[in-house]
Design a protein around this motif. Structure first.
Motif, PDB file in Angstrom:
ATOM      1  N   PRO A  77     -48.836  -0.175  37.874  1.00  0.00           N
ATOM      2  CA  PRO A  77     -48.722   0.068  39.318  1.00  0.00           C
ATOM      3  C   PRO A  77     -47.716   1.155  39.694  1.00  0.00           C
ATOM      4  CG  PRO A  77     -47.645  -1.996  38.738  1.00  0.00           C
ATOM      5  CD  PRO A  77     -48.316  -1.490  37.497  1.00  0.00           C
ATOM      6  N   SER A  78     -46.767   1.469  38.794  1.00  0.00           N
ATOM      7  CA  SER A  78     -45.751   2.463  39.157  1.00  0.00           C
ATOM      8  C   SER A  78     -46.102   3.873  38.678  1.00  0.00           C
ATOM      9  CB  SER A  78     -44.387   2.050  38.596  1.00  0.00           C
ATOM     10  OG  SER A  78     -44.466   1.909  37.200  1.00  0.00           O
ATOM     11  N   CYS A  79     -46.596   4.015  37.436  1.00  0.00           N
ATOM     12  CA  CYS A  79     -46.862   5.368  36.921  1.00  0.00           C
ATOM     13  C   CYS A  79     -48.351   5.656  36.721  1.00  0.00           C
ATOM     14  CB  CYS A  79     -46.111   5.585  35.611  1.00  0.00           C
ATOM     15  SG  CYS A  79     -46.736   4.593  34.251  1.00  0.00           S
ATOM     16  N   TYR A  80     -49.208   4.675  36.965  1.00  0.00           N
ATOM     17  CA  TYR A  80     -50.672   4.810  36.864  1.00  0.00           C
ATOM     18  C   TYR A  80     -51.164   5.165  35.467  1.00  0.00           C
ATOM     19  CZ  TYR A  80     -50.205   4.743  41.890  1.00  0.00           C
ATOM     20  OH  TYR A  80     -49.878   4.391  43.167  1.00  0.00           O
ATOM     21  N   ALA A  81     -50.365   4.863  34.449  1.00  0.00           N
ATOM     22  CA  ALA A  81     -50.805   5.056  33.068  1.00  0.00           C
ATOM     23  C   ALA A  81     -51.682   3.868  32.658  1.00  0.00           C
ATOM     24  CB  ALA A  81     -49.603   5.163  32.143  1.00  0.00           C
ATOM     25  N   ILE A  82     -52.667   4.137  31.828  1.00  0.00           N
ATOM     26  CA  ILE A  82     -53.596   3.084  31.397  1.00  0.00           C
ATOM     27  C   ILE A  82     -53.200   2.607  30.006  1.00  0.00           C
ATOM     28  CG2 ILE A  82     -55.972   2.581  30.790  1.00  0.00           C
ATOM     29  CD1 ILE A  82     -56.829   4.494  32.982  1.00  0.00           C
ATOM     30  N   THR A  83     -53.101   1.291  29.863  1.00  0.00           N
ATOM     31  CA  THR A  83     -52.750   0.659  28.595  1.00  0.00           C
ATOM     32  C   THR A  83     -53.837  -0.341  28.245  1.00  0.00           C
ATOM     33  OG1 THR A  83     -50.426   0.818  29.213  1.00  0.00           O
ATOM     34  CG2 THR A  83     -50.957  -0.628  27.374  1.00  0.00           C
ATOM     35  N   ILE A  84     -54.207  -0.417  26.968  1.00  0.00           N
ATOM     36  CA  ILE A  84     -55.205  -1.386  26.514  1.00  0.00           C
ATOM     37  C   ILE A  84     -54.486  -2.690  26.195  1.00  0.00           C
ATOM     38  CG2 ILE A  84     -56.928  -1.927  24.770  1.00  0.00           C
ATOM     39  CD1 ILE A  84     -57.365   1.085  24.455  1.00  0.00           C
ATOM     40  N   GLY A  96     -46.372   1.917  28.235  1.00  0.00           N
ATOM     41  CA  GLY A  96     -45.882   2.838  27.219  1.00  0.00           C
ATOM     42  C   GLY A  96     -44.964   3.923  27.758  1.00  0.00           C
ATOM     43  N   SER A  97     -45.133   4.289  29.025  1.00  0.00           N
ATOM     44  CA  SER A  97     -44.343   5.398  29.549  1.00  0.00           C
ATOM     45  C   SER A  97     -43.132   4.951  30.374  1.00  0.00           C
ATOM     46  CB  SER A  97     -45.233   6.318  30.403  1.00  0.00           C
ATOM     47  OG  SER A  97     -45.803   5.574  31.456  1.00  0.00           O
ATOM     48  N   CYS A  98     -43.277   3.891  31.178  1.00  0.00           N
ATOM     49  CA  CYS A  98     -42.159   3.515  32.057  1.00  0.00           C
ATOM     50  C   CYS A  98     -41.564   2.144  31.724  1.00  0.00           C
ATOM     51  CB  CYS A  98     -42.606   3.538  33.513  1.00  0.00           C
ATOM     52  SG  CYS A  98     -43.815   2.286  33.931  1.00  0.00           S
ATOM     53  N   GLN A  99     -42.025   1.480  30.708  1.00  0.00           N
ATOM     54  CA  GLN A  99     -41.504   0.192  30.242  1.00  0.00           C
ATOM     55  C   GLN A  99     -41.577  -0.928  31.287  1.00  0.00           C
ATOM     56  OE1 GLN A  99     -40.679  -0.207  26.969  1.00  0.00           O
ATOM     57  NE2 GLN A  99     -41.435   1.889  26.820  1.00  0.00           N
ATOM     58  N   GLU A 114     -48.286  -8.555  39.239  1.00  0.00           N
ATOM     59  CA  GLU A 114     -48.851  -8.231  40.543  1.00  0.00           C
ATOM     60  C   GLU A 114     -48.915  -6.730  40.729  1.00  0.00           C
ATOM     61  OE1 GLU A 114     -47.904  -9.894  44.579  1.00  0.00           O
ATOM     62  OE2 GLU A 114     -47.220 -11.529  43.280  1.00  0.00           O
ATOM     63  N   GLY A 115     -50.030  -6.260  41.258  1.00  0.00           N
ATOM     64  CA  GLY A 115     -50.211  -4.834  41.489  1.00  0.00           C
ATOM     65  C   GLY A 115     -50.958  -4.131  40.381  1.00  0.00           C
ATOM     66  N   CYS A 116     -51.089  -4.773  39.212  1.00  0.00           N
ATOM     67  CA  CYS A 116     -51.833  -4.160  38.105  1.00  0.00           C
ATOM     68  C   CYS A 116     -53.326  -4.314  38.359  1.00  0.00           C
ATOM     69  CB  CYS A 116     -51.492  -4.838  36.776  1.00  0.00           C
ATOM     70  SG  CYS A 116     -49.865  -4.492  36.182  1.00  0.00           S
ATOM     71  N   SER A 117     -54.055  -3.239  38.164  1.00  0.00           N
ATOM     72  CA  SER A 117     -55.506  -3.320  38.231  1.00  0.00           C
ATOM     73  C   SER A 117     -56.045  -3.236  36.814  1.00  0.00           C
ATOM     74  CB  SER A 117     -56.080  -2.200  39.100  1.00  0.00           C
ATOM     75  OG  SER A 117     -55.667  -0.951  38.601  1.00  0.00           O
ATOM     76  N   PHE A 118     -57.207  -3.865  36.579  1.00  0.00           N
ATOM     77  CA  PHE A 118     -57.757  -3.881  35.223  1.00  0.00           C
ATOM     78  C   PHE A 118     -59.263  -3.792  35.281  1.00  0.00           C
ATOM     79  CE2 PHE A 118     -58.382  -8.203  36.408  1.00  0.00           C
ATOM     80  CZ  PHE A 118     -59.468  -8.644  35.673  1.00  0.00           C
ATOM     81  N   ARG A 119     -59.847  -3.421  34.148  1.00  0.00           N
ATOM     82  CA  ARG A 119     -61.293  -3.479  33.961  1.00  0.00           C
ATOM     83  C   ARG A 119     -61.562  -3.858  32.514  1.00  0.00           C
ATOM     84  NH1 ARG A 119     -62.884   2.931  33.995  1.00  0.00           N
ATOM     85  NH2 ARG A 119     -61.740   3.414  32.113  1.00  0.00           N
ATOM     86  N   LYS A 120     -62.619  -4.619  32.308  1.00  0.00           N
ATOM     87  CA  LYS A 120     -62.964  -5.026  30.943  1.00  0.00           C
ATOM     88  C   LYS A 120     -63.506  -3.838  30.178  1.00  0.00           C
ATOM     89  CE  LYS A 120     -64.111  -9.768  32.041  1.00  0.00           C
ATOM     90  NZ  LYS A 120     -65.127 -10.814  32.022  1.00  0.00           N
ATOM     91  N   LYS A 121     -63.125  -3.753  28.920  1.00  0.00           N
ATOM     92  CA  LYS A 121     -63.656  -2.694  28.063  1.00  0.00           C
ATOM     93  C   LYS A 121     -65.093  -3.044  27.726  1.00  0.00           C
ATOM     94  CE  LYS A 121     -61.214  -0.023  25.924  1.00  0.00           C
ATOM     95  NZ  LYS A 121     -60.922   1.378  26.109  1.00  0.00           N
ATOM     96  N   SER A 122     -65.946  -2.055  27.706  1.00  0.00           N
ATOM     97  CA  SER A 122     -67.339  -2.296  27.358  1.00  0.00           C
ATOM     98  C   SER A 122     -67.457  -2.477  25.841  1.00  0.00           C
ATOM     99  CB  SER A 122     -68.212  -1.127  27.814  1.00  0.00           C
ATOM    100  OG  SER A 122     -67.799   0.052  27.166  1.00  0.00           O
TER     101      SER A 122
END
Length: 124
Positions: A77-84, A96-99, A114-122
């Motif tokens: 939610p803060s840096c918009y980086a995507i993590t698996i 990985g970038s902002c801890q 709270e605030g994290c968005s997610f999507r299932k990997k295909s």
């Protein structure tokens, strides 16, 4: 001399009542399409409040058995980086970038912050 009485009804195979015609079974083992199950079959014996989710039935009691766990892309939610992240992660998952803490373990599925968005990997 002893004569054995021969019965007209066979002792081998399915039996039938008198006057009824033998009908072979219409439903065989592979009559259901296992790759594309009907959603109504999957939701049988599930209470009304649980029908909204496909995965409410036990993983071994579904028509096609499969795991309940999955991998997902979680956006910080803060840096918009995507993590698996694994859905049932047993350790704290950090960005990985902002801890920033993205997920915390529970007894089963990991709880997303709270605030994290997610999507299932295909499936690959």
């Amino acid at each position: 001399v002893y004569k054995r009485q021969v019965s007209t009804q066979s002792t081998w195979g399915p039996t039938r009542a008198r006057g009824q015609q033998f009908r072979p079974h219409t439903m065989g083992f592979l009559d259901a399409d296992l790759l594309y199950p009907i959603e109504a079959d999957e939701k049988k014996s599930v209470s009304c409040d649980e029908t909204s989710s496909f995965f409410r039935k036990h993983k071994l009691k579904r028509l096609v058995q499969g795991p309940n766990s999955y991998f997902m892309d979680v956006k910080c939610p803060s840096c918009y980086a995507i993590t698996i992240v694994f859905s049932h992660a047993s350790t704290v998952v950090l960005c990985g970038s902002c801890q920033t803490v993205l997920a915390q373990p529970t007894g089963g599925k990991a709880r997303l912050t709270e605030g994290c968005s997610f999507r299932k990997k295909s499936d690959l």
